[in-house]
Write a protein that holds these residues in place. Structure first.
Motif, short mmCIF file in Angstrom:
data_model
loop_
_atom_site.label_atom_id
_atom_site.label_comp_id
_atom_site.label_asym_id
_atom_site.label_seq_id
_atom_site.Cartn_x
_atom_site.Cartn_y
_atom_site.Cartn_z
N ALA A 1 -84.69 -50.14 15.23
CA ALA A 1 -84.58 -48.68 15.38
C ALA A 1 -84.97 -48.31 16.80
N PRO A 2 -84.21 -47.44 17.46
CA PRO A 2 -84.55 -47.04 18.82
C PRO A 2 -85.73 -46.09 18.88
N GLY A 3 -86.06 -45.44 17.74
CA GLY A 3 -87.15 -44.47 17.71
C GLY A 3 -88.29 -44.93 16.83
N PRO A 4 -89.11 -43.98 16.35
CA PRO A 4 -90.27 -44.33 15.52
C PRO A 4 -89.86 -45.03 14.22
N VAL A 5 -90.73 -45.92 13.77
CA VAL A 5 -90.53 -46.66 12.52
C VAL A 5 -91.70 -46.37 11.58
N ARG A 6 -91.40 -46.11 10.32
CA ARG A 6 -92.45 -45.88 9.33
C ARG A 6 -93.00 -47.23 8.88
N THR A 7 -93.70 -47.87 9.81
CA THR A 7 -94.13 -49.27 9.62
C THR A 7 -95.05 -49.43 8.41
N ALA A 8 -96.04 -48.56 8.28
CA ALA A 8 -97.00 -48.70 7.18
C ALA A 8 -96.30 -48.57 5.82
N ASP A 9 -95.41 -47.59 5.70
CA ASP A 9 -94.70 -47.40 4.42
C ASP A 9 -93.77 -48.56 4.12
N LEU A 10 -93.05 -49.02 5.14
CA LEU A 10 -92.13 -50.14 4.93
C LEU A 10 -92.89 -51.43 4.60
N THR A 11 -94.03 -51.64 5.25
CA THR A 11 -94.84 -52.82 4.95
C THR A 11 -95.34 -52.80 3.52
N ALA A 12 -95.77 -51.63 3.06
CA ALA A 12 -96.24 -51.51 1.68
C ALA A 12 -95.14 -51.81 0.68
N LEU A 13 -93.93 -51.41 1.00
CA LEU A 13 -92.81 -51.63 0.08
C LEU A 13 -92.24 -53.04 0.17
N CYS A 14 -92.22 -53.60 1.39
CA CYS A 14 -91.63 -54.92 1.57
C CYS A 14 -92.50 -56.03 1.00
N GLY A 15 -93.81 -55.85 1.08
CA GLY A 15 -94.70 -56.88 0.57
C GLY A 15 -94.83 -58.09 1.46
N SER A 16 -94.19 -58.07 2.62
CA SER A 16 -94.28 -59.17 3.57
C SER A 16 -94.05 -58.62 4.97
N PRO A 17 -94.56 -59.29 5.99
CA PRO A 17 -94.40 -58.76 7.35
C PRO A 17 -92.96 -58.84 7.84
N PHE A 18 -92.64 -57.98 8.79
CA PHE A 18 -91.31 -57.98 9.40
C PHE A 18 -91.47 -57.67 10.87
N ALA A 19 -90.47 -58.05 11.65
CA ALA A 19 -90.46 -57.78 13.08
C ALA A 19 -89.69 -56.50 13.35
N THR A 20 -90.10 -55.76 14.38
CA THR A 20 -89.38 -54.54 14.77
C THR A 20 -88.71 -54.76 16.12
N HIS A 21 -87.55 -54.13 16.29
CA HIS A 21 -86.75 -54.30 17.50
C HIS A 21 -86.17 -52.96 17.90
N ALA A 22 -85.90 -52.80 19.19
CA ALA A 22 -85.30 -51.58 19.69
C ALA A 22 -83.78 -51.62 19.63
N ASP A 23 -83.20 -52.83 19.56
CA ASP A 23 -81.74 -52.95 19.50
C ASP A 23 -81.35 -54.20 18.74
N ILE A 24 -80.11 -54.24 18.29
CA ILE A 24 -79.62 -55.35 17.46
C ILE A 24 -79.59 -56.64 18.26
N ALA A 25 -79.25 -56.57 19.54
CA ALA A 25 -79.10 -57.77 20.35
C ALA A 25 -80.39 -58.58 20.47
N SER A 26 -81.55 -57.94 20.28
CA SER A 26 -82.82 -58.64 20.43
C SER A 26 -83.27 -59.35 19.15
N ILE A 27 -82.51 -59.25 18.07
CA ILE A 27 -82.88 -59.89 16.80
C ILE A 27 -82.51 -61.37 16.84
N PRO A 28 -83.46 -62.27 16.57
CA PRO A 28 -83.15 -63.70 16.58
C PRO A 28 -82.37 -64.11 15.32
N ASP A 29 -81.60 -65.17 15.44
CA ASP A 29 -80.86 -65.75 14.30
C ASP A 29 -80.01 -64.70 13.58
N ARG A 30 -79.34 -63.85 14.34
CA ARG A 30 -78.57 -62.77 13.73
C ARG A 30 -77.48 -63.27 12.78
#
Length: 229
Positions: free
Chosen positions: A42-71
């Motif tokens: 997401a280029p803007g703010p991320v609701r990290t705490a809420d997403l972490t609570a729902l996902c149940g596991s850690p995740f990485a955040t990125h500003a653009d799609i190109a920066s995601i590894p193993d796409r």
């Protein structure tokens, strides 16, 4: 099989999709596979705490799609409610030859003859009738009804309680507000918006804001119709 999933968007729709995925995981079914959210872009703010609570596991955040590894080893779902932005992100994913996930809640009714495009999100309580064609990257929120032989092109967003009668058409990146309706055999043009509670009784062109019952054009804007991908 557990598939790694990338959420494109960090706001309210991303939170709702994460909640749907957790519900589906508990039910043991997500379109045949289980998903684990590994990345949020997401280029803007991320609701990290809420997403972490729902996902149940850690995740990485990125500003653009190109920066995601193993796409090429992950699936992607677009989680923004603005249909114009949805379509832009969708086209970028297609251009990069990435795989889109499809999320269909088992408490939705989808007729066996209906066609659902890649990247679609279908909430619980949705009705999709016979011979409906849902294009790629569409969103059907709760209590939406899409009746027989209707067609939604790519990146259409239907808000909660929207109703499409039989043989209706929504152009790409069209939007229906909460409780909006389209009567039989009518068409809402590409990038057009039908406001909450409005009823479309006559076909509407591209790039229109419509309001009322019957819905009338309140504003128009220029639309550049790129080729479908």
């Amino acid at each position: 099989m557990t598939q790694r999933l990338v959420i494109c968007g960090g706001g309210g729709l991303a939170v709702e999709v994460a909640a749907l995925l957790r519900d589906l995981g508990e039910r043991g079914r997500v379109d045949g596979d289980g998903y684990v959210i590994t990345d949020v872009v997401a280029p803007g703010p991320v609701r990290t705490a809420d997403l972490t609570a729902l996902c149940g596991s850690p995740f990485a955040t990125h500003a653009d799609i190109a920066s995601i590894p193993d796409r090429d080893q992950k699936e992607f779902i677009v989680c923004t409610g603005d249909p114009t932005i949805r379509h832009k992100i969708y086209r970028e994913l297609v251009r990069m030859n990435l795989t889109l996930a499809r999320i269909v809640h088992p408490m939705a009714y989808v007729a066996p003859s209906a066609v659902i495009g890649a990247g679609a999100i279908i909430y619980p309580g949705v009705f999709v009738g016979p011979f409906v064609q849902l294009g790629a990257n569409v969103v059907l929120h709760a209590q939406v009804a899409v009746h027989h032989d209707s067609r939604l092109n790519a990146s259409v967003v239907l808000s909660p309680g929207a109703l499409l009668c039989g043989h209706t058409v929504c152009g790409k990146a069209a939007f229906l507000g909460t409780g909006a309706s389209i009567l039989p055999k009518m068409r809402l043009g590409a990038y057009s918006k039908l406001s909450a509670g409005s009823v479309l009784r006559r076909a509407a062109g591209d790039g229109c804001l419509l309001h009322g019952n019957p819905a009338t054009v309140r504003r128009t804007w220029s639309v550049a119709l790129e080729e479908d991908t």
